[in-house]
Design a protein around this motif. Structure first.
Motif, PDB file in Angstrom:
ATOM      1  N   GLU A 142       0.837  -1.207   0.000  1.00 56.48           N
ATOM      2  CA  GLU A 142       0.000   0.000   0.000  1.00 56.48           C
ATOM      3  C   GLU A 142       0.873   1.259   0.000  1.00 56.48           C
ATOM      4  OE1 GLU A 142      -2.841  -0.578   3.167  1.00 56.48           O
ATOM      5  OE2 GLU A 142      -3.740  -2.282   2.098  1.00 56.48           O
ATOM      6  N   ARG A 143       1.996   1.230   0.715  1.00 56.83           N
ATOM      7  CA  ARG A 143       2.932   2.369   0.690  1.00 56.83           C
ATOM      8  C   ARG A 143       3.541   2.563  -0.703  1.00 56.83           C
ATOM      9  NH1 ARG A 143       4.626   0.097   5.523  1.00 56.83           N
ATOM     10  NH2 ARG A 143       6.581  -0.627   4.596  1.00 56.83           N
ATOM     11  N   GLN A 144       3.581   1.498  -1.492  1.00 55.44           N
ATOM     12  CA  GLN A 144       4.117   1.592  -2.856  1.00 55.44           C
ATOM     13  C   GLN A 144       3.051   2.088  -3.832  1.00 55.44           C
ATOM     14  OE1 GLN A 144       7.445   1.145  -2.699  1.00 55.44           O
ATOM     15  NE2 GLN A 144       6.869   0.593  -0.608  1.00 55.44           N
ATOM     16  N   GLY A 145       1.855   2.351  -3.324  1.00 53.48           N
ATOM     17  CA  GLY A 145       0.780   2.877  -4.161  1.00 53.48           C
ATOM     18  C   GLY A 145      -0.146   1.820  -4.733  1.00 53.48           C
ATOM     19  N   MET A 146      -0.004   0.580  -4.280  1.00 58.88           N
ATOM     20  CA  MET A 146      -0.875  -0.484  -4.778  1.00 58.88           C
ATOM     21  C   MET A 146      -2.214  -0.442  -4.056  1.00 58.88           C
ATOM     22  SD  MET A 146       1.604  -3.671  -5.628  1.00 58.88           S
ATOM     23  CE  MET A 146       0.464  -4.240  -6.898  1.00 58.88           C
ATOM     24  N   LEU A 147      -3.260  -0.850  -4.776  1.00 56.18           N
ATOM     25  CA  LEU A 147      -4.597  -0.901  -4.215  1.00 56.18           C
ATOM     26  C   LEU A 147      -5.053  -2.345  -4.131  1.00 56.18           C
ATOM     27  CD1 LEU A 147      -6.168   1.897  -6.440  1.00 56.18           C
ATOM     28  CD2 LEU A 147      -5.256   2.141  -4.118  1.00 56.18           C
ATOM     29  N   GLN A 148      -5.778  -2.656  -3.064  1.00 58.42           N
ATOM     30  CA  GLN A 148      -6.367  -3.989  -2.969  1.00 58.42           C
ATOM     31  C   GLN A 148      -7.674  -3.933  -3.748  1.00 58.42           C
ATOM     32  OE1 GLN A 148      -7.859  -5.255   0.810  1.00 58.42           O
ATOM     33  NE2 GLN A 148      -8.027  -7.370   0.157  1.00 58.42           N
ATOM     34  N   SER A 149      -7.660  -4.512  -4.956  1.00 59.43           N
ATOM     35  CA  SER A 149      -8.827  -4.410  -5.823  1.00 59.43           C
ATOM     36  C   SER A 149      -9.420  -5.763  -6.205  1.00 59.43           C
ATOM     37  CB  SER A 149      -8.457  -3.650  -7.103  1.00 59.43           C
ATOM     38  OG  SER A 149      -7.456  -4.347  -7.811  1.00 59.43           O
ATOM     39  N   HIS A 150      -8.761  -6.846  -5.847  1.00 57.22           N
ATOM     40  CA  HIS A 150      -9.225  -8.180  -6.219  1.00 57.22           C
ATOM     41  C   HIS A 150      -9.147  -9.105  -5.006  1.00 57.22           C
ATOM     42  CE1 HIS A 150      -8.086  -6.504 -10.109  1.00 57.22           C
ATOM     43  NE2 HIS A 150      -8.773  -7.468 -10.695  1.00 57.22           N
ATOM     44  N   TYR A 151      -9.862 -10.193  -5.092  1.00 58.30           N
ATOM     45  CA  TYR A 151      -9.713 -11.283  -4.136  1.00 58.30           C
ATOM     46  C   TYR A 151      -8.980 -12.406  -4.862  1.00 58.30           C
ATOM     47  CZ  TYR A 151     -13.113  -9.092  -1.047  1.00 58.30           C
ATOM     48  OH  TYR A 151     -13.742  -8.233  -0.198  1.00 58.30           O
ATOM     49  N   SER A 152      -8.235 -13.166  -4.141  1.00 60.21           N
ATOM     50  CA  SER A 152      -7.536 -14.316  -4.704  1.00 60.21           C
ATOM     51  C   SER A 152      -8.032 -15.548  -3.964  1.00 60.21           C
ATOM     52  CB  SER A 152      -6.021 -14.152  -4.511  1.00 60.21           C
ATOM     53  OG  SER A 152      -5.342 -15.249  -5.011  1.00 60.21           O
ATOM     54  N   TYR A 153      -8.361 -16.595  -4.712  1.00 61.54           N
ATOM     55  CA  TYR A 153      -8.848 -17.827  -4.111  1.00 61.54           C
ATOM     56  C   TYR A 153      -7.915 -18.966  -4.490  1.00 61.54           C
ATOM     57  CZ  TYR A 153     -13.194 -15.319  -3.310  1.00 61.54           C
ATOM     58  OH  TYR A 153     -14.115 -14.414  -2.888  1.00 61.54           O
ATOM     59  N   THR A 154      -7.754 -19.903  -3.593  1.00 60.82           N
ATOM     60  CA  THR A 154      -6.934 -21.081  -3.863  1.00 60.82           C
ATOM     61  C   THR A 154      -7.682 -22.330  -3.402  1.00 60.82           C
ATOM     62  OG1 THR A 154      -5.812 -20.975  -1.722  1.00 60.82           O
ATOM     63  CG2 THR A 154      -4.774 -19.802  -3.561  1.00 60.82           C
ATOM     64  N   LYS A 155      -7.317 -23.451  -4.011  1.00 57.90           N
ATOM     65  CA  LYS A 155      -7.851 -24.734  -3.596  1.00 57.90           C
ATOM     66  C   LYS A 155      -6.758 -25.764  -3.774  1.00 57.90           C
ATOM     67  CE  LYS A 155     -11.551 -28.024  -4.367  1.00 57.90           C
ATOM     68  NZ  LYS A 155     -12.745 -28.346  -5.140  1.00 57.90           N
ATOM     69  N   LYS A 156      -6.413 -26.419  -2.702  1.00 55.55           N
ATOM     70  CA  LYS A 156      -5.374 -27.457  -2.719  1.00 55.55           C
ATOM     71  C   LYS A 156      -5.854 -28.657  -3.516  1.00 55.55           C
ATOM     72  CE  LYS A 156      -1.481 -28.643  -0.457  1.00 55.55           C
ATOM     73  NZ  LYS A 156      -0.252 -27.951  -0.665  1.00 55.55           N
ATOM     74  N   LEU A 157      -5.012 -29.149  -4.385  1.00 54.13           N
ATOM     75  CA  LEU A 157      -5.346 -30.336  -5.195  1.00 54.13           C
ATOM     76  C   LEU A 157      -4.524 -31.531  -4.783  1.00 54.13           C
ATOM     77  CD1 LEU A 157      -5.554 -28.645  -8.704  1.00 54.13           C
ATOM     78  CD2 LEU A 157      -7.426 -29.178  -7.136  1.00 54.13           C
TER      79      LEU A 157
END
Length: 157
Positions: A142-157
């Motif tokens: 966030e200090r680098q100017g990035m925005l949290q705009s997405h969610y990331s999902y994972t599923k172990k296979l």
């Protein structure tokens, strides 16, 4: 062409601090940083295969921060061309700074370098996914100017 990023020489008479493209000789130092970040041990053999493959792959780039002939940080990038973007996107796969060197500006320098590299490659944005438990990393990005705009999902296979 690589970014023209000048590092300050803070070690007069010693090896200059610098960001440079990762080389085969950096493999064990990078693996050590990954193991430190993930708090686990990875297979040296499997990492060796992946590392050499990615060093040769033009869509991947890895840069290291070297000071006094020691690797203190690294950033691994991958250029993507998602169909929902008009241009390529640069994804930060890993950005790691040695625990003893955190909060010294190395992460910021690596991020800035990656941002310039992405621009030179014609990318329209830089993005990443980070573990929810890494609160300090979230604040850093966030200090680098990035925005949290997405969610990331994972599923172990």
């Amino acid at each position: 062409m690589f970014c023209k990023f000048k590092m300050k020489d803070t070690n007069e008479g010693k090896g200059a601090d610098m960001i440079r493209k990762a080389q085969e000789k950096d493999e064990s130092a990078i693996l050590q940083l990954l193991c430190e970040l993930e708090e686990t041990q990875f297979s040296k053999e499997r990492f060796h295969e992946l590392y050499l493959y990615d060093l040769k792959d033009e869509r991947h780039a890895c840069f290291v921060y070297e000071e006094n002939d020691q690797i203190s940080g690294m950033i691994h990038l991958q250029r993507l061309h998602p169909w929902h973007h008009h241009n390529e996107v640069m994804e930060i796969m890993e950005l790691i700074v040695d625990q003893d060197a955190r909060s010294s500006g190395i992460g910021h320098q690596l991020f800035t370098y990656a941002q310039q590299y992405a621009k030179e490659k014609g990318c329209e944005q830089i993005e990443l996914a980070t573990n929810q438990r890494r609160k300090r990393a979230h604040a850093f990005y966030e200090r680098q100017g990035m925005l949290q705009s997405h969610y990331s999902y994972t599923k172990k296979l």
